[in-house]
Design a protein around this motif. Structure first.
Motif, PDB file in Angstrom:
ATOM      1  N   UNK A 171       0.823  -1.209   0.000  1.00  0.00           N
ATOM      2  CA  UNK A 171       0.000   0.000   0.000  1.00  0.00           C
ATOM      3  C   UNK A 171       0.858   1.261   0.000  1.00  0.00           C
ATOM      4  N   UNK A 172       2.167   1.103  -0.147  1.00  0.00           N
ATOM      5  CA  UNK A 172       3.075   2.246  -0.216  1.00  0.00           C
ATOM      6  C   UNK A 172       2.896   2.954  -1.550  1.00  0.00           C
ATOM      7  N   UNK A 173       3.061   4.231  -1.628  1.00  0.00           N
ATOM      8  CA  UNK A 173       3.544   5.151  -0.614  1.00  0.00           C
ATOM      9  C   UNK A 173       2.426   5.741   0.243  1.00  0.00           C
ATOM     10  N   UNK A 174       1.159   5.445  -0.060  1.00  0.00           N
ATOM     11  CA  UNK A 174       0.047   6.037   0.692  1.00  0.00           C
ATOM     12  C   UNK A 174       0.048   5.624   2.157  1.00  0.00           C
ATOM     13  N   UNK A 175       0.512   4.413   2.443  1.00  0.00           N
ATOM     14  CA  UNK A 175       0.471   3.891   3.810  1.00  0.00           C
ATOM     15  C   UNK A 175       1.591   2.882   3.992  1.00  0.00           C
ATOM     16  N   UNK A 176       2.213   2.867   5.170  1.00  0.00           N
ATOM     17  CA  UNK A 176       3.236   1.870   5.478  1.00  0.00           C
ATOM     18  C   UNK A 176       2.524   0.588   5.889  1.00  0.00           C
ATOM     19  N   UNK A 177       2.023  -0.125   4.889  1.00  0.00           N
ATOM     20  CA  UNK A 177       1.209  -1.304   5.144  1.00  0.00           C
ATOM     21  C   UNK A 177       1.168  -2.175   3.892  1.00  0.00           C
ATOM     22  N   UNK A 178       0.722  -3.411   4.111  1.00  0.00           N
ATOM     23  CA  UNK A 178       0.456  -4.323   3.001  1.00  0.00           C
ATOM     24  C   UNK A 178      -0.997  -4.778   3.103  1.00  0.00           C
ATOM     25  N   UNK A 179      -1.556  -5.157   1.974  1.00  0.00           N
ATOM     26  CA  UNK A 179      -2.907  -5.675   1.921  1.00  0.00           C
ATOM     27  C   UNK A 179      -2.819  -7.185   1.674  1.00  0.00           C
ATOM     28  N   UNK A 180      -3.376  -7.946   2.603  1.00  0.00           N
ATOM     29  CA  UNK A 180      -3.429  -9.410   2.479  1.00  0.00           C
ATOM     30  C   UNK A 180      -4.879  -9.782   2.236  1.00  0.00           C
ATOM     31  N   UNK A 181      -5.133 -10.540   1.193  1.00  0.00           N
ATOM     32  CA  UNK A 181      -6.479 -11.071   0.943  1.00  0.00           C
ATOM     33  C   UNK A 181      -6.417 -12.580   1.052  1.00  0.00           C
ATOM     34  N   UNK A 182      -7.340 -13.157   1.820  1.00  0.00           N
ATOM     35  CA  UNK A 182      -7.357 -14.600   2.070  1.00  0.00           C
ATOM     36  C   UNK A 182      -8.599 -15.221   1.437  1.00  0.00           C
ATOM     37  N   UNK A 183      -8.374 -16.369   0.793  1.00  0.00           N
ATOM     38  CA  UNK A 183      -9.442 -17.083   0.096  1.00  0.00           C
ATOM     39  C   UNK A 183      -9.436 -18.543   0.534  1.00  0.00           C
ATOM     40  N   UNK A 184     -10.610 -19.077   0.733  1.00  0.00           N
ATOM     41  CA  UNK A 184     -10.789 -20.483   1.089  1.00  0.00           C
ATOM     42  C   UNK A 184     -10.875 -21.305  -0.183  1.00  0.00           C
ATOM     43  N   UNK A 185     -10.101 -22.415  -0.241  1.00  0.00           N
ATOM     44  CA  UNK A 185     -10.264 -23.361  -1.334  1.00  0.00           C
ATOM     45  C   UNK A 185     -11.477 -24.213  -1.033  1.00  0.00           C
TER      46      UNK A 185
END
Length: 186
Positions: A171-185
């Motif tokens: 999510x840089x440079x807007x935010x010092x963060x990452x986006x994690x998306x989780x999906x169920x198989x």
């Protein structure tokens, strides 16, 4: 009306047609090459994915840990964040970390371990193992993961019975963060 005397397609033809329909990018010359015969007569059932949650995981600056025979080691502290999905929501707790190995070939292996607290107070332990292969020759990065969630007995125990895969985006440079998306198989 179908021709009842027309020969039925063989299993290989059906499998390749299904693969081409599921992934048109593979329908080119790769499918034209002779394929080995299937090992069994069981139908090929592709797994489905269902969205479970997304998390904005806030991070501190990277800390280098030095070179190793396998590549550069480093760690990224996890400082907080939030998550939500159709069946749960809450906060990412500070104190976790993302241990990283940047291999000699440029591939990054991430192993993040942290906790998330649901709105009802349950603490979930998350282990997210990510492989990032930088895009070459104009190809996009490959950023996929396997996610293990350990939940206490109770309303979130359903998470203990899932195979989760994920995606990761900065999510840089807007935010010092990452986006994690989780999906169920499924």
């Amino acid at each position: 009306m179908p021709d009842r005397d027309a020969p039925l397609p063989d299993r290989r033809t059906l499998l390749l047609a299904g693969l081409a329909a599921a992934s048109p990018a593979l329908a080119g010359p790769a499918l034209a090459a002779e394929q080995p015969a299937p090992l069994t007569d069981l139908p090929l059932v592709m797994p489905r994915m269902e969205f479970v949650y997304e998390a904005v995981v806030e991070i501190a600056p990277l800390v280098p840990l030095g070179e190793s025979p396998l590549g550069e080691r480093r760690i990224v502290p996890i400082t907080g964040g939030r998550f939500q999905g159709p069946r749960l929501r809450g906060t990412v707790l500070p104190g976790g970390a993302d241990r990283q190995l940047v291999r000699k070939d440029g591939v990054r292996r991430l192993d993040a371990l942290y906790e998330m607290k649901t709105e009802d107070g349950a603490i979930l332990t998350v282990r997210n193992r990510v492989t990032i292969d930088p895009g070459r020759d104009g190809a996009p990065d490959y950023r996929f993961s396997t996610i293990d969630v350990t939940a206490p007995e109770g309303p979130h125990a359903w998470l203990n019975r899932l195979v989760l895969v994920g995606t990761l985006a900065s999510l840089r440079p807007a935010q010092e963060a990452v986006l994690v998306r989780a999906f169920r198989l499924a």
